[in-house]
Design a protein around this motif. Sequence first.
Motif, PDB file in Angstrom:
ATOM      1  N   ALA A 178       1.424  -1.828  15.254  1.00 14.09           N
ATOM      2  CA  ALA A 178       1.990  -3.105  14.801  1.00 14.09           C
ATOM      3  C   ALA A 178       2.069  -3.217  13.285  1.00 14.09           C
ATOM      4  N   SER A 179       1.358  -2.371  12.548  1.00 18.59           N
ATOM      5  CA  SER A 179       1.301  -2.499  11.090  1.00 18.59           C
ATOM      6  C   SER A 179       2.654  -2.351  10.391  1.00 18.59           C
ATOM      7  N   PRO A 180       3.565  -1.449  10.813  1.00 16.56           N
ATOM      8  CA  PRO A 180       4.862  -1.389  10.114  1.00 16.56           C
ATOM      9  C   PRO A 180       5.660  -2.677  10.200  1.00 16.56           C
ATOM     10  N   VAL A 181       5.632  -3.324  11.356  1.00 18.14           N
ATOM     11  CA  VAL A 181       6.361  -4.587  11.498  1.00 18.14           C
ATOM     12  C   VAL A 181       5.775  -5.659  10.585  1.00 18.14           C
ATOM     13  N   LEU A 182       4.459  -5.732  10.519  1.00 19.42           N
ATOM     14  CA  LEU A 182       3.814  -6.703   9.652  1.00 19.42           C
ATOM     15  C   LEU A 182       3.988  -6.322   8.184  1.00 19.42           C
ATOM     16  N   GLY A 183       4.148  -5.027   7.896  1.00 19.27           N
ATOM     17  CA  GLY A 183       4.443  -4.606   6.535  1.00 19.27           C
ATOM     18  C   GLY A 183       5.780  -5.124   6.058  1.00 19.27           C
ATOM     19  N   LEU A 184       6.766  -5.156   6.933  1.00 16.11           N
ATOM     20  CA  LEU A 184       8.062  -5.747   6.580  1.00 16.11           C
ATOM     21  C   LEU A 184       7.917  -7.236   6.308  1.00 16.11           C
ATOM     22  N   PHE A 185       7.061  -7.880   7.059  1.00 19.14           N
ATOM     23  CA  PHE A 185       6.813  -9.314   6.853  1.00 19.14           C
ATOM     24  C   PHE A 185       6.221  -9.580   5.474  1.00 19.14           C
ATOM     25  N   MET A 186       5.455  -8.599   4.948  1.00 17.75           N
ATOM     26  CA  MET A 186       4.838  -8.730   3.630  1.00 17.75           C
ATOM     27  C   MET A 186       5.714  -8.161   2.523  1.00 17.75           C
ATOM     28  N   ASN A 187       6.977  -7.853   2.828  1.00 17.65           N
ATOM     29  CA  ASN A 187       7.939  -7.344   1.848  1.00 17.65           C
ATOM     30  C   ASN A 187       7.485  -6.013   1.232  1.00 17.65           C
ATOM     31  N   MET A 188       6.822  -5.170   2.012  1.00 20.95           N
ATOM     32  CA  MET A 188       6.390  -3.858   1.541  1.00 20.95           C
ATOM     33  C   MET A 188       7.539  -2.869   1.673  1.00 20.95           C
ATOM     34  N   ASN A 189       7.608  -1.910   0.749  1.00 19.80           N
ATOM     35  CA  ASN A 189       8.652  -0.893   0.827  1.00 19.80           C
ATOM     36  C   ASN A 189       8.274   0.200   1.824  1.00 19.80           C
ATOM     37  N   GLU A 190       9.180   1.181   1.988  1.00 17.94           N
ATOM     38  CA  GLU A 190       8.968   2.200   3.005  1.00 17.94           C
ATOM     39  C   GLU A 190       7.736   3.056   2.710  1.00 17.94           C
ATOM     40  N   VAL A 191       7.525   3.372   1.432  1.00 14.40           N
ATOM     41  CA  VAL A 191       6.378   4.206   1.075  1.00 14.40           C
ATOM     42  C   VAL A 191       5.070   3.494   1.385  1.00 14.40           C
ATOM     43  N   ALA A 192       4.981   2.219   1.027  1.00 12.51           N
ATOM     44  CA  ALA A 192       3.767   1.451   1.274  1.00 12.51           C
ATOM     45  C   ALA A 192       3.510   1.295   2.771  1.00 12.51           C
ATOM     46  N   ILE A 193       4.570   1.058   3.548  1.00  7.96           N
ATOM     47  CA  ILE A 193       4.407   0.920   5.002  1.00  7.96           C
ATOM     48  C   ILE A 193       3.942   2.234   5.614  1.00  7.96           C
ATOM     49  N   GLY A 194       4.558   3.348   5.192  1.00  7.92           N
ATOM     50  CA  GLY A 194       4.152   4.648   5.726  1.00  7.92           C
ATOM     51  C   GLY A 194       2.726   5.012   5.359  1.00  7.92           C
ATOM     52  N   ALA A 195       2.349   4.745   4.100  1.00  9.23           N
ATOM     53  CA  ALA A 195       0.984   5.048   3.669  1.00  9.23           C
ATOM     54  C   ALA A 195      -0.037   4.187   4.405  1.00  9.23           C
ATOM     55  N   THR A 196       0.281   2.919   4.614  1.00  7.71           N
ATOM     56  CA  THR A 196      -0.626   2.032   5.356  1.00  7.71           C
ATOM     57  C   THR A 196      -0.778   2.493   6.795  1.00  7.71           C
ATOM     58  N   LEU A 197       0.330   2.892   7.402  1.00  4.82           N
ATOM     59  CA  LEU A 197       0.293   3.385   8.783  1.00  4.82           C
ATOM     60  C   LEU A 197      -0.599   4.615   8.902  1.00  4.82           C
ATOM     61  N   ILE A 198      -0.441   5.562   7.978  1.00  2.00           N
ATOM     62  CA  ILE A 198      -1.215   6.804   8.044  1.00  2.00           C
ATOM     63  C   ILE A 198      -2.699   6.541   7.795  1.00  2.00           C
ATOM     64  N   THR A 199      -3.000   5.721   6.793  1.00  2.00           N
ATOM     65  CA  THR A 199      -4.406   5.449   6.493  1.00  2.00           C
ATOM     66  C   THR A 199      -5.082   4.664   7.617  1.00  2.00           C
ATOM     67  N   LEU A 200      -4.363   3.740   8.237  1.00  2.00           N
ATOM     68  CA  LEU A 200      -4.938   3.020   9.375  1.00  2.00           C
ATOM     69  C   LEU A 200      -5.152   3.953  10.555  1.00  2.00           C
ATOM     70  N   LEU A 201      -4.219   4.880  10.759  1.00  2.00           N
ATOM     71  CA  LEU A 201      -4.356   5.828  11.862  1.00  2.00           C
ATOM     72  C   LEU A 201      -5.583   6.707  11.687  1.00  2.00           C
ATOM     73  N   VAL A 202      -5.868   7.096  10.457  1.00  2.00           N
ATOM     74  CA  VAL A 202      -7.011   7.959  10.183  1.00  2.00           C
ATOM     75  C   VAL A 202      -8.304   7.163  10.051  1.00  2.00           C
ATOM     76  N   GLY A 203      -8.247   5.987   9.427  1.00  2.00           N
ATOM     77  CA  GLY A 203      -9.456   5.234   9.129  1.00  2.00           C
ATOM     78  C   GLY A 203      -9.935   4.286  10.209  1.00  2.00           C
ATOM     79  N   SER A 204      -9.022   3.773  11.036  1.00  2.00           N
ATOM     80  CA  SER A 204      -9.435   2.787  12.037  1.00  2.00           C
ATOM     81  C   SER A 204     -10.401   3.343  13.079  1.00  2.00           C
TER      82      SER A 204
END
Length: 219
Positions: free
Chosen positions: A109-135
């Motif tokens: 769900a994080s990429p969809v919420l990243g769009l809601f926060m006006n994040m760019n593609e790099v920020a959304i991808g980095a957040t997705l990867i870090t959540l996948l590894v860190g969660s």
Amino acid sequence: MTALFLRDIKLAIRAGGGALIGVLFFMTVVAVIPFGVGPDLNLLSRIGPAILWIGALLSALLGLDRLFQAEREDGSLDLLLMQENPLVLTVFVKCLAHWVANGLPLVIASPVLGLFMNMNEVAIGATLITLLVGSPALTFIGAAGAAVAVSLPRGGLLVSILVLPLAIPVLIFGVSATYAAVEDPAPFLPPFMILTAITLLFAVIGPFAASMALKSSSD
């Protein structure tokens, strides 16, 4: 172990909505931020990765108290303690099932919420990867807290108190890696590798500590 894994996923989904409640809470946390900080899109894009990580952390805490509670209530916890398989392996499998049912939907769900926060593609991808590894680290940390509080009548709050201080390093390096990727891809690797190491460390320590706590609670 496979049967236990599938059983725990089914129970996690059936118990109070499971993944759906976590995702809805995640969406709620992210959705109220613009009302607090204002409609500044530049500000939202800057704080977006941190907000997504904080929302995922809080959402991950919701179901941790139920990690061993079902087995405690129906008496199957004693069977798990007496089985031939190592208890550490059993706890590890239960943690994986809990993450698949509760943590993985937050990552998706994080990429969809990243769009809601006006994040760019790099920020959304980095957040997705870090959540996948860190969660997963949050689940392994929470397993120890859930095992300590399993014998208490209202241990949900205690689990959150025990887990939050230990989860701070995961939050710090997850957010740091995301911001590093946004500013310059080169510094992304060091905090990301530390985040990976933290997850691997708690993948060993968490189930071991949880198994010791479960044995102590049964005595």
